[in-house]
Structure formats: structure tokens, C-alpha cells
Design a protein around this motif. Sequence first.
Motif, PDB file in Angstrom:
ATOM      1  N   MET A   1       0.802  -1.205   0.000  1.00 56.02           N
ATOM      2  CA  MET A   1       0.000   0.000   0.000  1.00 56.02           C
ATOM      3  C   MET A   1       0.841   1.264   0.000  1.00 56.02           C
ATOM      4  O   MET A   1       1.864   1.312   0.665  1.00 56.02           O
ATOM      5  CB  MET A   1      -0.717  -0.023   1.356  1.00 56.02           C
ATOM      6  N   SER A   2       0.383   2.290  -0.683  1.00 57.29           N
ATOM      7  CA  SER A   2       1.052   3.593  -0.564  1.00 57.29           C
ATOM      8  C   SER A   2       0.905   4.106   0.863  1.00 57.29           C
ATOM      9  O   SER A   2      -0.185   4.053   1.432  1.00 57.29           O
ATOM     10  CB  SER A   2       0.415   4.614  -1.512  1.00 57.29           C
ATOM     11  N   HIS A   3       1.998   4.614   1.391  1.00 62.24           N
ATOM     12  CA  HIS A   3       1.906   5.163   2.740  1.00 62.24           C
ATOM     13  C   HIS A   3       1.067   6.437   2.761  1.00 62.24           C
ATOM     14  O   HIS A   3       0.688   6.914   3.818  1.00 62.24           O
ATOM     15  CB  HIS A   3       3.299   5.407   3.334  1.00 62.24           C
ATOM     16  N   ARG A   4       0.809   7.003   1.592  1.00 61.28           N
ATOM     17  CA  ARG A   4       0.005   8.223   1.539  1.00 61.28           C
ATOM     18  C   ARG A   4      -1.458   7.935   1.192  1.00 61.28           C
ATOM     19  O   ARG A   4      -2.244   8.839   0.974  1.00 61.28           O
ATOM     20  CB  ARG A   4       0.588   9.195   0.520  1.00 61.28           C
ATOM     21  N   SER A   5      -1.812   6.649   1.113  1.00 50.94           N
ATOM     22  CA  SER A   5      -3.199   6.317   0.768  1.00 50.94           C
ATOM     23  C   SER A   5      -4.106   6.549   1.962  1.00 50.94           C
ATOM     24  O   SER A   5      -3.666   6.581   3.120  1.00 50.94           O
ATOM     25  CB  SER A   5      -3.286   4.857   0.316  1.00 50.94           C
ATOM     26  N   LYS A   6      -5.390   6.666   1.670  1.00 51.87           N
ATOM     27  CA  LYS A   6      -6.383   6.895   2.712  1.00 51.87           C
ATOM     28  C   LYS A   6      -6.425   5.702   3.675  1.00 51.87           C
ATOM     29  O   LYS A   6      -6.504   5.872   4.889  1.00 51.87           O
ATOM     30  CB  LYS A   6      -7.755   7.071   2.049  1.00 51.87           C
ATOM     31  N   VAL A   7      -6.366   4.507   3.108  1.00 57.14           N
ATOM     32  CA  VAL A   7      -6.474   3.315   3.955  1.00 57.14           C
ATOM     33  C   VAL A   7      -5.259   3.211   4.883  1.00 57.14           C
ATOM     34  O   VAL A   7      -5.391   2.909   6.076  1.00 57.14           O
ATOM     35  CB  VAL A   7      -6.747   2.026   3.115  1.00 57.14           C
ATOM     36  N   TYR A   8      -4.073   3.538   4.385  1.00 53.69           N
ATOM     37  CA  TYR A   8      -2.905   3.488   5.268  1.00 53.69           C
ATOM     38  C   TYR A   8      -2.947   4.619   6.299  1.00 53.69           C
ATOM     39  O   TYR A   8      -2.543   4.437   7.454  1.00 53.69           O
ATOM     40  CB  TYR A   8      -1.565   3.506   4.508  1.00 53.69           C
ATOM     41  N   ASP A   9      -3.468   5.744   5.909  1.00 55.63           N
ATOM     42  CA  ASP A   9      -3.616   6.847   6.865  1.00 55.63           C
ATOM     43  C   ASP A   9      -4.453   6.392   8.063  1.00 55.63           C
ATOM     44  O   ASP A   9      -4.157   6.726   9.213  1.00 55.63           O
ATOM     45  CB  ASP A   9      -4.253   8.061   6.177  1.00 55.63           C
ATOM     46  N   GLY A  10      -5.481   5.574   7.783  1.00 54.09           N
ATOM     47  CA  GLY A  10      -6.295   5.020   8.863  1.00 54.09           C
ATOM     48  C   GLY A  10      -5.465   4.156   9.796  1.00 54.09           C
ATOM     49  O   GLY A  10      -5.630   4.210  11.023  1.00 54.09           O
TER      50      GLY A  10
END
Length: 363
Positions: free
Chosen positions: A41-50
Motif C-alpha cells: 500500500m502507498s503510505h500516503r493512501s487513505k487506507v494506510y492513513d487510517g
Amino acid sequence: MADERIYNFSAGPSMLPVPVLERCASEMLNYKGSGMSVMEMSHRSKVYDGIITETEAALRRVLSIPDGYKVLFLQGGASTQFAAIPMNLMRTGKADYALTGNFSNNAYKEACKFGDIHVAFSSKESGFDRVPTQQQLDVRPDADYFYICANNTIYGTEFPYDPVSPAGVPLVADMSSNILSKPVDVSKYGVIYAGAQKNMGPAGVTVVIVRDDLLGHYPLDKAPVMLDWKTMADKGSMYNTPPTYGIYVLGLVLEWVEQCGGVSAMQALAAQRSGLLYDYLDGQSFYQPVADKGSRSRMNVTFRTGDDALDAKFAKEAAAVGMSNLKGHRSVGGMRASIYNAMPVEGVEHLIDFMQRFAAENA
Ligand SMILES: *Cc1c(COP(=O)(O)O)cnc(C)c1O
């Protein structure tokens, strides 16, 4: 599969709770409908932000971290912080260190490259078998900070109290091997930091908890930006790619700690595990405990038979009955049982059974 696991007494990387590993497995290919692994996953994705947001929130809940402290998730292991600490905290160039083992010694050597370092205490003469009492600490009132290692993983000693430094001298603690094992009054510390691989998760993520007023004194014109806590804090630990998977596993470990009843429950379990082992050691004479009684670690229990060949035989025979990594660190010899949060009490009972049998067969 879980019932084929052995009791792993490794000092680190060490055991993780089975429910955490099972969650990792079940979410491996498709994390919560994202269609991908957390690793992908991108560390800047919404899901990773969660993930990172909830991991920080969970750590703040579990350790009751007050407002006014930043939480950083960094790479480079605890050892990288040995240099980051003087670089971020030195203003006048003076710092004081308590030398209680290999890791505080390494931190001290690193700090000596940056300034005038005073040894506030050392137990080197007695083989690092103890930590200081408050009265034994000699900390300069004008030091920029005072540094301790809260639990000495190799020697099996632990501070049973929070040291107090002179007014205005922030206390800095390496809690790599005892974080999450008891409640901590974070407000007594300027900086708490820990590599994850002992009691928090897999290797690769290092947590730094730092009081706000200690940020912003880093000599950015000369020093690597990667070690600047303020930059990392301003960027939410995402100046560059953070250790994404390790942070996710840390989040799962924190969820597990909360489900078990939090750090007070971890403290009770640690007292139970280490109490069983120390009570056994104190009631016999075949094995000698290494650490001084008042300094005993609840996380790493060191002991020896006094005979190197017998010590080697012990570790080998223990491994043959499902207990790995009981050999002591090369600088101490003997045996070391690392019994962090994820070690079940049954693992310690199993170990004591074996110790009794081994003593009877080899006395
Ligand atoms: C393991 C350990 C370290 C070193 O950690 P790395 O992540 O390998 O750099 C430092 N301090 C303590 C107390 C440790 O147990």
C-alpha cells in the motif's frame, strides 16, 4: 499450526501474540477490502492513513501519553537514536549518562562524539549486575539531558523506579525491552524511545515519544534531516516512507494489549512470569541468578550454572524440548530467558519443569 509453535525465549526479535500473527495472516492478501496487502500500500493512501492514525491513537491510549508529546514512528532501530538523541537535545553540549549495560554504553559512546558526556553512574566494575539507586546518581544540574536504559536486555536488570533528574534536566529513557510491560508516567520523561522488536512488534519500527518543547533545536544546516525529530513530527512520521508494515503490526499488538486489559494487565502477567522464575532460582543452588536482587528485570531473566559446558548443554537440551534461544548473550554467558508480554505463563512453567529435571540429572 499454532499448536506446533515452540516457546521462544529470544531477547529480540521475540515472540508475538498468536492472535496478532493470525490477523496478519488473514489480512495478508486483502486488507479490509482494499484488494492489497498492507505491504503493498502507498503510505500516503487513505487506507494506510487510517492504520497509522489508529496506531498512534492506540499507543496514546495504552501508555496514557499526555498532550504536549509527539509520537514518531521511525526507521533505523533503537541504535540510530543513540546519535539522534544528542543531535536533537544538545544545546550547551553537556549530557549525563547512567551506564548500566551494553546498550547504554553504546549510546554513551555515540554521544561522546557530540559533546561533553559525564558518567552519572556505572555498574561496569561489577559486570553490569545492577542499576543505580536514586541516591547513587550523580547528574549535573546544567546537563542538557540525563540518559538511562530502563531495562538492560543483555544483563537482565531493570530500573524499578523512575529516576529523578535535577530540575530542568529532561530524562531520556531507552525502553526498548520493557515498554508496554507496565504503566509509565510519561510526564516524568522528556523522551521515551523503543525499538519495536522486543515487546511491541517486528523489527523495523522505532517509536520515539518526545515532549514538544524539546523539538526544534536540531542543527539542520549540518546534520542529516532523517535524524531530525521536528521534521519527522511536522510530517507525521512521513518525511519519507515510514516502516509501514511494522506500524500496522504494532497497531495489532496494541489492540491485543487493550483486549487483555492494558498495561496494568501486562504488568500483572510480567510479575507472575518473572516471580515464578526468580522464586524457583532463589529456592535452589544449582543455578545462580546473575542480576543483583534489587535490580532484577521482569523481562530478561539471567542465570548460570557456573560451568560453561553445562550451560551449553542446557540450551541445547531445552531446544530439543521446544524452548529456543535460552543461551545467554556472549558478553554474559550462561542462560537468559526473555519473557516479554507475548510469552504465556505456561512457557515459564514449562521452563521451570525443565530446569528442575536438568538440575537433578546434572547435579
Ligand atoms: C535491542 C536493544 C537495542 C538495540 O536495538 P536495535 O533496534 O537493534 O538498534 C537498544 N536498547 C535496548 C534496551 C535493546 O534491548
